[in-house]
Scaffold this motif. Structure first.
Motif, PDB file in Angstrom:
ATOM      1  N   ALA A 241       0.629  -1.503  -0.011  1.00 49.44           N
ATOM      2  CA  ALA A 241      -0.413   0.145  -0.254  1.00 49.44           C
ATOM      3  C   ALA A 241       0.982   1.471  -0.087  1.00 49.44           C
ATOM      4  N   HIS A 242       2.083   1.490   1.054  1.00 53.02           N
ATOM      5  CA  HIS A 242       2.659   2.827   1.313  1.00 53.02           C
ATOM      6  C   HIS A 242       3.879   3.137   0.125  1.00 53.02           C
ATOM      7  N   PHE A 243       3.988   2.150  -0.954  1.00 51.41           N
ATOM      8  CA  PHE A 243       4.511   2.163  -2.155  1.00 51.41           C
ATOM      9  C   PHE A 243       4.472   1.603  -2.836  1.00 51.41           C
ATOM     10  N   ALA A 245       2.792  -1.210  -4.632  1.00 50.75           N
ATOM     11  CA  ALA A 245       3.545  -2.050  -5.202  1.00 50.75           C
ATOM     12  C   ALA A 245       2.484  -3.299  -4.997  1.00 50.75           C
ATOM     13  N   ASN A 246       0.944  -2.620  -5.759  1.00 53.51           N
ATOM     14  CA  ASN A 246      -0.059  -3.779  -5.619  1.00 53.51           C
ATOM     15  C   ASN A 246      -0.805  -4.189  -6.460  1.00 53.51           C
ATOM     16  N   ARG A 247       0.095  -5.399  -7.301  1.00 52.73           N
ATOM     17  CA  ARG A 247      -0.705  -6.277  -8.109  1.00 52.73           C
ATOM     18  C   ARG A 247      -1.804  -6.412  -7.037  1.00 52.73           C
ATOM     19  N   GLN A 248      -0.700  -7.480  -6.743  1.00 50.14           N
ATOM     20  CA  GLN A 248      -1.787  -8.176  -4.913  1.00 50.14           C
ATOM     21  C   GLN A 248      -0.500  -8.898  -4.266  1.00 50.14           C
ATOM     22  N   PRO A 249      -1.370  -8.483  -3.004  1.00 48.63           N
ATOM     23  CA  PRO A 249      -0.839  -8.624  -1.629  1.00 48.63           C
ATOM     24  C   PRO A 249       0.378 -10.522  -1.456  1.00 48.63           C
ATOM     25  N   LEU A 250       1.532 -10.309  -1.057  1.00 48.96           N
ATOM     26  CA  LEU A 250       2.329 -11.515  -1.129  1.00 48.96           C
ATOM     27  C   LEU A 250       1.310 -12.685  -0.834  1.00 48.96           C
ATOM     28  N   PHE A 251       0.280 -12.709   0.039  1.00 49.69           N
ATOM     29  CA  PHE A 251      -0.347 -14.101   0.318  1.00 49.69           C
ATOM     30  C   PHE A 251      -1.052 -14.694  -0.595  1.00 49.69           C
ATOM     31  N   THR A 252      -0.657 -14.263  -2.041  1.00 51.69           N
ATOM     32  CA  THR A 252      -1.457 -14.642  -2.864  1.00 51.69           C
ATOM     33  C   THR A 252      -0.566 -14.919  -3.717  1.00 51.69           C
ATOM     34  N   LEU A 253       0.404 -15.433  -3.390  1.00 51.74           N
ATOM     35  CA  LEU A 253       1.789 -16.212  -3.980  1.00 51.74           C
ATOM     36  C   LEU A 253       2.046 -17.259  -3.547  1.00 51.74           C
ATOM     37  N   PRO A 254       1.642 -18.482  -4.555  1.00 51.69           N
ATOM     38  CA  PRO A 254       1.748 -19.196  -2.944  1.00 51.69           C
ATOM     39  C   PRO A 254       3.596 -19.604  -2.589  1.00 51.69           C
ATOM     40  N   ASN A 255       4.329 -19.650  -3.249  1.00 51.25           N
ATOM     41  CA  ASN A 255       5.535 -20.104  -3.147  1.00 51.25           C
ATOM     42  C   ASN A 255       5.900 -19.465  -2.502  1.00 51.25           C
ATOM     43  N   LEU A 256       6.008 -18.230  -2.587  1.00 48.54           N
ATOM     44  CA  LEU A 256       6.995 -16.703  -1.560  1.00 48.54           C
ATOM     45  C   LEU A 256       5.929 -17.009  -0.413  1.00 48.54           C
ATOM     46  N   TRP A 257       4.699 -16.738  -0.678  1.00 47.92           N
ATOM     47  CA  TRP A 257       4.050 -16.973   0.997  1.00 47.92           C
ATOM     48  C   TRP A 257       4.246 -17.804   1.722  1.00 47.92           C
ATOM     49  N   ASN A 258       4.820 -19.211   0.747  1.00 45.66           N
ATOM     50  CA  ASN A 258       4.741 -20.096   2.291  1.00 45.66           C
ATOM     51  C   ASN A 258       6.099 -20.707   3.106  1.00 45.66           C
ATOM     52  N   TYR A 259       6.760 -19.725   1.092  1.00 45.82           N
ATOM     53  CA  TYR A 259       7.933 -20.348   1.628  1.00 45.82           C
ATOM     54  C   TYR A 259       8.570 -18.159   2.933  1.00 45.82           C
ATOM     55  N   THR A 260       7.935 -17.503   3.000  1.00 51.16           N
ATOM     56  CA  THR A 260       7.977 -16.402   3.748  1.00 51.16           C
ATOM     57  C   THR A 260       7.491 -17.009   5.256  1.00 51.16           C
TER      58      THR A 260
END
Length: 345
Positions: A241-243, A245-260
């Motif tokens: 939000a602040h920057f 960078a809002n194409r989609q939240p990170l939690f909607t990207l399964p590999n990046l989100w589960n890695y995080t």
């Protein structure tokens, strides 16, 4: 005075250009720059809000250097005079005795002309900054301080893979770690859109890469993971939000989100994250992006505590080493600033 030190980040019509000139003195075993590895001599100054400093905090903890390199923590909000020690009694770092980090910089270089940045390694003998080169700092923790690392410390920078790690780290720095800043601090619509597209193309590359292995370089944690995690853990909290960078939240990207989520649950990573200080810094200090200085209450971070799926890959998280022990009491993050201490921040 740098733009970041003065509080001005966005320049109308211009792309964001980070000043990458740092005090590049190194602390080494052979003391070739005049500073030798020595337990108790140096103090690492960080701010929990800063992703570049966060790398050093993680590295120091994973390698077990807490009793060898002391750590001072600046508060999340600063003004043009630099980071300050307002979290400490009397507003002074208890070891260095200074109110603001710039005092240590000026002891090394009077009227130091560039950004007063964290992380910074300070020599407690004279109170002067030795280096603020965050790129080299964690590599030296991994390679120059080996004699003082804890038993079972992981090899975060294995000799046989350093070229690969360096190449990936350079790419991530420009396209992801600094890519979020290039997006958020763009001074025109055109520069914003260019940075935004590059950032998301790069995140898509990482999403695909993390569909092949548990960590960036394979089954074990390396320096590359130490550098990516601080950006990802701030993404939905700040950068989305602040920057803008809002194409989609990170939690909607399964590999990046589960890695995080995986790393957040790993000792040395999640236990070094202070979400409240992160939000206070970005939303209060960066007034040309957020002139009201209102700090958002969300997002709900409880999803970070949900199970991840990363154990479907071959795993040797610590390589031939072991996990670090509990966080020292004096360095624990306030539970109220974490997902397990508050339902929403």
């Amino acid at each position: 005075m740098s733009s970041e030190e003065s509080g001005s980040y966005v320049h109308e019509g211009e792309a964001f250009d980070r000043d990458m000139r740092y005090i590049d003195t190194r602390i080494t075993r052979d003391a070739r720059d005049g500073y030798g590895v020595e337990p108790g001599r140096y103090r690492l100054i960080v701010a929990r809000a800063c992703p570049w400093a966060h790398r050093a905090v993680i590295s120091r903890r994973l390698l077990g250097l807490e009793d060898v390199i002391s750590m001072g923590i600046a508060g999340p909000v600063h003004d043009w005079r630099s980071w300050s020690f307002d979290l400490d009694p009397g507003g002074r770092d208890p070891v260095l005795g200074i109110e603001r980090l710039r005092e240590a910089y000026f002891r090394r270089v009077p009227d130091y002309p560039r950004g007063i940045t964290v992380p910074a390694m300070v020599d407690t003998r004279d109170g002067a900054v030795v280096t603020n080169d965050f790129q080299q700092m964690t590599l030296d923790f991994a390679t120059e301080w080996t004699a003082f690392q804890r038993e079972g410390a992981p090899d975060l920078y294995p000799a046989g893979r350093r070229e690969e790690i360096d190449e990936l780290n350079r790419w991530m720095l420009h396209h992801v770690n600094n890519g979020v800043y290039r997006t958020g601090f763009a001074g025109s619509q055109a520069e914003y859109e260019k940075a935004y597209r590059d950032l998301w193309e790069s995140l898509d590359v990482l999403e695909e890469r993390l569909g092949r292995s548990r960590y960036l370089m394979g089954p074990s944690i390396t320096e590359a993971d130490v550098r990516l995690f601080p950006t990802l853990i701030r993404f939905d909290v700040v950068y989305f939000a602040h920057f803008k960078a809002n194409r989609q939240p990170l939690f909607t990207l399964p590999n990046l989100w589960n890695y995080t989520k995986d790393l957040f649950a790993t000792p040395g990573f999640g236990d070094t994250v202070d979400f409240q200080q992160i939000k206070e810094h970005y939303y209060v200090v960066q007034t040309d992006v957020n002139p009201t200085r209102i700090v958002p209450l969300g997002p709900d971070l409880s999803g970070l505590l949900e199970p991840h799926d990363r154990d479907r890959f071959e795993s040797a998280t610590w390589g031939a080493g072991t996990a670090p022990g509990p966080v020292a009491a004096a360095e624990r993050v306030d539970p109220a600033h974490t997902p397990w201490g508050a339902a929403s921040l």
